[in-house]
Design an enzyme around this catalytic site. Sequence first.
Site, PDB file in Angstrom:
ATOM      1  N   GLY A 170       0.808  -1.222   0.000  1.00  0.00           N
ATOM      2  CA  GLY A 170       0.000   0.000   0.000  1.00  0.00           C
ATOM      3  C   GLY A 170       0.835   1.264   0.000  1.00  0.00           C
ATOM      4  O   GLY A 170       2.025   1.247  -0.284  1.00  0.00           O
ATOM      5  N   HIS A 187       2.622   4.631  -4.964  1.00  0.00           N
ATOM      6  CA  HIS A 187       3.245   5.750  -5.681  1.00  0.00           C
ATOM      7  C   HIS A 187       3.425   5.339  -7.139  1.00  0.00           C
ATOM      8  O   HIS A 187       3.033   4.223  -7.532  1.00  0.00           O
ATOM      9  CB  HIS A 187       4.565   6.149  -5.016  1.00  0.00           C
ATOM     10  CG  HIS A 187       5.496   4.988  -4.793  1.00  0.00           C
ATOM     11  ND1 HIS A 187       6.103   4.305  -5.824  1.00  0.00           N
ATOM     12  CD2 HIS A 187       5.895   4.377  -3.651  1.00  0.00           C
ATOM     13  CE1 HIS A 187       6.853   3.347  -5.335  1.00  0.00           C
ATOM     14  NE2 HIS A 187       6.742   3.356  -4.013  1.00  0.00           N
ATOM     15  N   GLU A 188       4.050   6.223  -7.922  1.00  0.00           N
ATOM     16  CA  GLU A 188       4.211   5.971  -9.361  1.00  0.00           C
ATOM     17  C   GLU A 188       4.933   4.649  -9.647  1.00  0.00           C
ATOM     18  O   GLU A 188       4.694   4.016 -10.668  1.00  0.00           O
ATOM     19  CB  GLU A 188       4.996   7.114 -10.017  1.00  0.00           C
ATOM     20  CG  GLU A 188       4.143   8.216 -10.597  1.00  0.00           C
ATOM     21  CD  GLU A 188       3.071   7.747 -11.583  1.00  0.00           C
ATOM     22  OE1 GLU A 188       3.403   7.137 -12.618  1.00  0.00           O
ATOM     23  OE2 GLU A 188       1.885   7.995 -11.314  1.00  0.00           O
ATOM     24  N   GLY A 189       5.852   4.273  -8.745  1.00  0.00           N
ATOM     25  CA  GLY A 189       6.573   3.007  -8.939  1.00  0.00           C
ATOM     26  C   GLY A 189       5.597   1.835  -8.975  1.00  0.00           C
ATOM     27  O   GLY A 189       5.662   0.971  -9.863  1.00  0.00           O
ATOM     28  N   HIS A 190       4.652   1.807  -8.024  1.00  0.00           N
ATOM     29  CA  HIS A 190       3.646   0.740  -8.016  1.00  0.00           C
ATOM     30  C   HIS A 190       2.766   0.831  -9.262  1.00  0.00           C
ATOM     31  O   HIS A 190       2.443  -0.183  -9.886  1.00  0.00           O
ATOM     32  CB  HIS A 190       2.723   0.870  -6.791  1.00  0.00           C
ATOM     33  CG  HIS A 190       3.398   0.704  -5.476  1.00  0.00           C
ATOM     34  ND1 HIS A 190       3.558   1.735  -4.581  1.00  0.00           N
ATOM     35  CD2 HIS A 190       3.945  -0.390  -4.879  1.00  0.00           C
ATOM     36  CE1 HIS A 190       4.163   1.300  -3.494  1.00  0.00           C
ATOM     37  NE2 HIS A 190       4.421   0.015  -3.645  1.00  0.00           N
ATOM     38  N   GLN A 197      12.561  -3.074  -9.567  1.00  0.00           N
ATOM     39  CA  GLN A 197      13.993  -3.365  -9.472  1.00  0.00           C
ATOM     40  C   GLN A 197      14.658  -2.594  -8.333  1.00  0.00           C
ATOM     41  O   GLN A 197      15.758  -2.908  -7.923  1.00  0.00           O
ATOM     42  CB  GLN A 197      14.652  -3.057 -10.825  1.00  0.00           C
ATOM     43  CG  GLN A 197      16.118  -3.416 -10.948  1.00  0.00           C
ATOM     44  CD  GLN A 197      16.423  -4.900 -10.745  1.00  0.00           C
ATOM     45  OE1 GLN A 197      15.559  -5.761 -10.983  1.00  0.00           O
ATOM     46  NE2 GLN A 197      17.629  -5.204 -10.290  1.00  0.00           N
ATOM     47  N   LYS A 198      13.952  -1.598  -7.786  1.00  0.00           N
ATOM     48  CA  LYS A 198      14.516  -0.871  -6.640  1.00  0.00           C
ATOM     49  C   LYS A 198      14.844  -1.841  -5.504  1.00  0.00           C
ATOM     50  O   LYS A 198      15.837  -1.669  -4.803  1.00  0.00           O
ATOM     51  CB  LYS A 198      13.541   0.194  -6.149  1.00  0.00           C
ATOM     52  CG  LYS A 198      14.018   0.828  -4.873  1.00  0.00           C
ATOM     53  CD  LYS A 198      13.062   1.849  -4.343  1.00  0.00           C
ATOM     54  CE  LYS A 198      13.420   2.153  -2.909  1.00  0.00           C
ATOM     55  NZ  LYS A 198      12.989   1.090  -1.993  1.00  0.00           N
ATOM     56  N   MET A 234      11.546   6.252  -6.037  1.00  0.00           N
ATOM     57  CA  MET A 234      10.244   6.352  -5.359  1.00  0.00           C
ATOM     58  C   MET A 234      10.100   5.213  -4.357  1.00  0.00           C
ATOM     59  O   MET A 234      10.428   4.068  -4.648  1.00  0.00           O
ATOM     60  CB  MET A 234       9.130   6.323  -6.382  1.00  0.00           C
ATOM     61  CG  MET A 234       9.130   7.573  -7.197  1.00  0.00           C
ATOM     62  SD  MET A 234       7.510   7.950  -7.819  1.00  0.00           S
ATOM     63  CE  MET A 234       7.909   9.408  -8.764  1.00  0.00           C
TER      64      MET A 234
END
Length: 286
Positions: free
Chosen positions: A29, A32-35, A146-147, A182
């Site tokens: 939850g 953000h843009e990454g999700h 990949q973060k 992010m």
Amino acid sequence: MQVVADIAAVRRAREVDLSATWGLVPTMGFLHEGHLNLVRQARRDNSRVGVSIFVNPAQFHNPDDLATYPRDPERDLALLKQEGVDLVWTPLPDQVYPAGYQTYIHVEEASRPLEGAARPGHFRGVATVVAKLMNVFQPQRVYFGQKDAQQVAVVKRMVEDLNFPLAVVSCPTVREADGLAMSSRNVLLSPQARPHAACLFRALQAGSDAFAQGEHQAKSLRDAMRTVIDATPMARIDYVSVAHPETLAELDVVAVAALLSLAVFVDEVRLIDNIIVGETACAETG
Ligand code: PAF
């Protein structure tokens, strides 16, 4: 968009159209843009998209970290609806870990260094919950950023070792304008600390630039990254690593490719980031 809490309800929704292909995006939850980038990739690759929202207690070894983990379920659901997600699973902790629960998955080598060393038990919790999510949703593809490169490596190892019939898709890190990766944790940065948080990406770039200029000694690449962090106010290194991208073993010399990664406290907020040098970052296996 269907939002359900019970495992039986996920299974029923999943079985409505057996010819559909499902992509699953597991999340904790505070999206953000990454999700949303993962959701969009899942949308392109599959006829149906499922998302789980579950702050998994089993992967937090520090109770304060779990208690302060940011949450905003209403906003999350509104964002997922806009993205055309089909099914969202929002279980309560005792639906995932009912009384008497005692089965955990430990991916041995890939879980040991880096985040595994800094956060004992973290990947045992991640592997266990991801296995449960995949078992409940039965997706054809599962998506990760990949973060969290070590998380991707651990999940890929588990999927291969336990013969899950699905593909693990890892997608490139989405960044703020100054390069900060992010993360749901970025909201914990104070206004004073926030500008300094870009030092992680600058350090990775310093390592990557050195590699591009022909420096293949891992120690020199680590030193290039350390220099940037050491010069940044409010920043303190937890670890700096140059490792094999799949086994995560530390390298002496980078022959083909390496995962450059680091964990840094900026003020009191622990941030991680990474890049791969010597090969491309977005991959699907399975
Ligand atoms: O990356 C995360 O948000 C979590 O580790 C995951 C994969 C959802 C498992 O709880």
